[in-house]
Write an enzyme that holds these catalytic residues in place. Structure first.
Site, PDB file in Angstrom:
ATOM      1  CE  LYS A 183      35.581  50.237  47.059  1.00 35.83           C
ATOM      2  NZ  LYS A 183      36.699  48.670  46.987  1.00 35.83           N
ATOM      3  N   PRO A 184      34.852  45.509  49.708  1.00 36.04           N
ATOM      4  CG  PRO A 184      35.295  43.317  49.008  1.00 36.04           C
ATOM      5  CD  PRO A 184      33.928  44.868  48.817  1.00 36.04           C
ATOM      6  CB  ALA A 185      40.862  46.517  47.955  1.00 35.53           C
ATOM      7  CB  SER A 237      46.159  56.479  51.595  1.00 33.61           C
ATOM      8  OG  SER A 237      44.961  57.277  51.072  1.00 33.61           O
ATOM      9  CD  GLU A 258      45.155  49.851  60.362  1.00 35.00           C
ATOM     10  OE1 GLU A 258      46.197  50.615  59.591  1.00 35.00           O
ATOM     11  OE2 GLU A 258      45.446  48.844  60.054  1.00 35.00           O
ATOM     12  CB  CYS A 292      49.744  49.938  58.094  1.00 35.46           C
ATOM     13  SG  CYS A 292      48.506  50.023  56.298  1.00 35.46           S
ATOM     14  CD  GLU A 392      52.411  53.787  54.944  1.00 33.71           C
ATOM     15  OE1 GLU A 392      51.420  55.045  54.273  1.00 33.71           O
ATOM     16  OE2 GLU A 392      52.766  53.161  55.231  1.00 33.71           O
TER      17      GLU A 392
HETATM   18  C1  SIN Z   1      48.306  46.827  58.720  1.00 37.12           C
HETATM   19  O1  SIN Z   1      49.696  47.002  57.729  1.00 37.12           O
HETATM   20  O2  SIN Z   1      47.897  46.920  58.554  1.00 37.12           O
HETATM   21  C2  SIN Z   1      47.910  45.033  59.627  1.00 37.12           C
HETATM   22  C3  SIN Z   1      49.337  44.646  59.680  1.00 37.12           C
HETATM   23  C4  SIN Z   1      48.558  43.907  61.305  1.00 37.12           C
HETATM   24  O3  SIN Z   1      47.461  44.099  61.294  1.00 37.12           O
HETATM   25  O4  SIN Z   1      49.841  43.220  61.164  1.00 37.12           O
END
Ligand code: SIN
Length: 488
Positions: A183-185, A237, A258, A292, A392
């Protein structure tokens, strides 16, 4: 049905991909995919819900016995071909990615190569899924441990890396012998559909890889309610991660998460200053700060703070903000208006609390439009009570905090519920080891601002989630180990 996105060479299907078929949503509903730089509508894709998801899960379930029984070499060959096709079509895929996500085309090309590298790496790893024999205490018994694919799995993927966050999950899953529903964004489904097109050409059998576009609640609801789904991997998130943990209780669905990050970036007086400045630019401004693992708090030892800020500000001010399709662009738009509001909120809050905006600090205008562009921003004299110190930012804002001692900065760096990535710039060998062991993060970059790579484990601790993606650790997430006690 295809959609020509601005030019025929970036045409991509705009239907969901279930059981090897291109399909519309049951009721014919669609949602628009837009270019965040221009608001241009790129395509309308199916707004699928629970029934379509159920069919995708059923297709993955039907495809599972044949896929998991295929020799690893055959699965490997298909994954490798898929990687090669991505590289063959790199330019087209990069343009689709930039159009729907906004990142500079130069970064999109890097992402496509990065995405392909997961398929390539796991093509090899498929052949290294080893079992064990355990010495028995009885002469007539043999004890074996057999690795088995966990079964049908699902991936819920984010908009900030629309290709790489799919292949990072898909490559490990398919290498292990699992079948998958993705399921993509909603912001970036076209990259996923382009991957699905190439999966057919690579020889991925029908039902092994499915893409369901649509509303997150309905699709995720079915993924967790359906007992055929044995594992879900999510990137997104922390807030949504928590909801998924609750949802996973029904079927005890295995999860990897993640989630958000709040990376500290530590610069010691003994570091190579130019390297640290370049590292800060790379970490902070990649994808306009929408990763992230982005540096969110930059801590600089007081004795070099002024010199560091001056160099960083000069390089930051020279970054080119623009439409990602322009080759010169280094900072593209933010993904949507809410993102702009949040990022500008962090800037205003820092200003109000005594932060000194050295460069940036405002929305940028590109081709006469304010759209979603934010000028890359450096805020000196940042303080721990500012929002950017604990939330964040997910945007191109770099707050600079100063510190006096190693012990102090370790404590401040760890003073967050998040634990995805941390960075440290120093030339002191003993300090390097102390940092690697003291920073409570899943990933520590030492004099390295871009540590992620297909062969290494990526994942966080604390509120940044659990589970690893990448490396030989990543495939374990898709395996179960069956213990066989065999009486001869
Ligand atoms: C991410 O921001 O979740 C991925 C960053 C990456 O794989 O370098």
């Amino acid at each position: 049905m295809t959609t020509a996105v601005r030019s025929p060479e970036v045409a991509v299907r705009s239907q969901a991909f279930i059981a090897g078929q291109w399909v519309a949503a049951d009721g014919g509903g669609t949602f628009a995919v837009t270019n965040p730089a221009t608001d241009e509508v790129l395509a309308h894709v199916p707004n699928c819900g629970a029934p379509e998801t159920r069919r995708a899960i059923a297709a993955a379930h039907s495809a599972l016995p044949a896929w998991r029984s295929r020799p690893a070499q055959e699965r490997a060959a298909i994954l490798r071909t898929w990687a090669q096709l991505m590289l063959r079509d790199r330019e087209r895929l990069a343009r689709i990615l930039t159009l729907e996500q906004g990142k500079p085309i130069t970064e999109a090309r890097v992402e496509i190569a990065y995405a392909a590298s997961f398929l390539d790496w796991y093509a090899d790893e498929a052949r290294r899924v080893y079992g064990e024999t355990i010495p028995s205490s009885a002469a007539d018994k043999r004890l074996l441990v057999l690795p088995r694919p966990i079964g049908v799995v699902a991936a819920i993927t984010p908009w900030n890396f629309p290709s790489a966050m799919i292949t990072r999950k898909t490559a490990a899953a398919l290498a292990a012998g699992c079948t998958q529903v993705v399921k993509p964004a909603e912001d970036t489904p076209l990259s996923a559909l382009a991957l699905a097109e190439l999966s057919v050409e690579a020889g991925v059998p029908a039902g092994v890889f499915n893409v369901v576009t649509g509303a997150p609640e309905a699709i995720a609801g079915e993924l967790f309610a359906n007992p055929l789904v044995r594992k879900v991997s999510f990137t997104g998130s922390t807030e949504i991660g928590r909801l998924l943990v609750k949802a996973s209780a029904t079927n005890l669905t295995r999860l990897s998460l993640e989630l958000g990050g709040h990376a500290p970036f530590l610069v010691f007086a003994d570091s190579d200053l130019d390297r640290a400045v370049d590292g800060a630019i790379a970490s902070k401004f990649r994808n306009a700060g929408q990763t992230c693992v982005c540096a969110n708090r930059i801590y600089v030892e007081e004795s070099i703070r002024e010199a560091f800020v001056a160099k960083l500000a000069a390089k930051t001010a020279a970054l080119v903000v623009g439409d990602g399709l322009d080759e010169a662009t280094q900072i593209g738009p933010l993904i949507n208006d809410d993102a702009v509001t949040k990022v500008m909120g962090h800037v205003d809050d820092a200003r109000a609390k005594g932060g000194r905006v050295v460069t940036g600090g405002a929305r940028a205008t590109v081709a006469g439009r304010a759209a979603r562009f934010v000028a890359p921003t450096i805020i000196d004299a940042a303080r721990d009570e500012m929002r950017c110190a604990s939330e964040e930012t997910f945007g191109p804002v770099a707050p600079i905090f100063s510190f006096a001692s190693e012990a102090e900065v370790i404590e401040r760096a760890n003073a967050t519920p998040y634990g995805l990535a941390a960075y440290c710039f120093t030339r002191d060998g003993a300090r390097i080891m102390r940092m690697a062991e003291s920073l409570e993060y899943g990933i520590v970059g030492i004099n390295d601002a871009i540590p992620a790579t297909a062969q290494a484990p990526f994942g966080g601790v604390k509120h940044s989630g659990y589970g690893k993606e990448g490396g030989h650790h990543g495939i374990e997430e898709y395996l179960v180990r069956t213990y066989v006690s065999w009486r001869l």
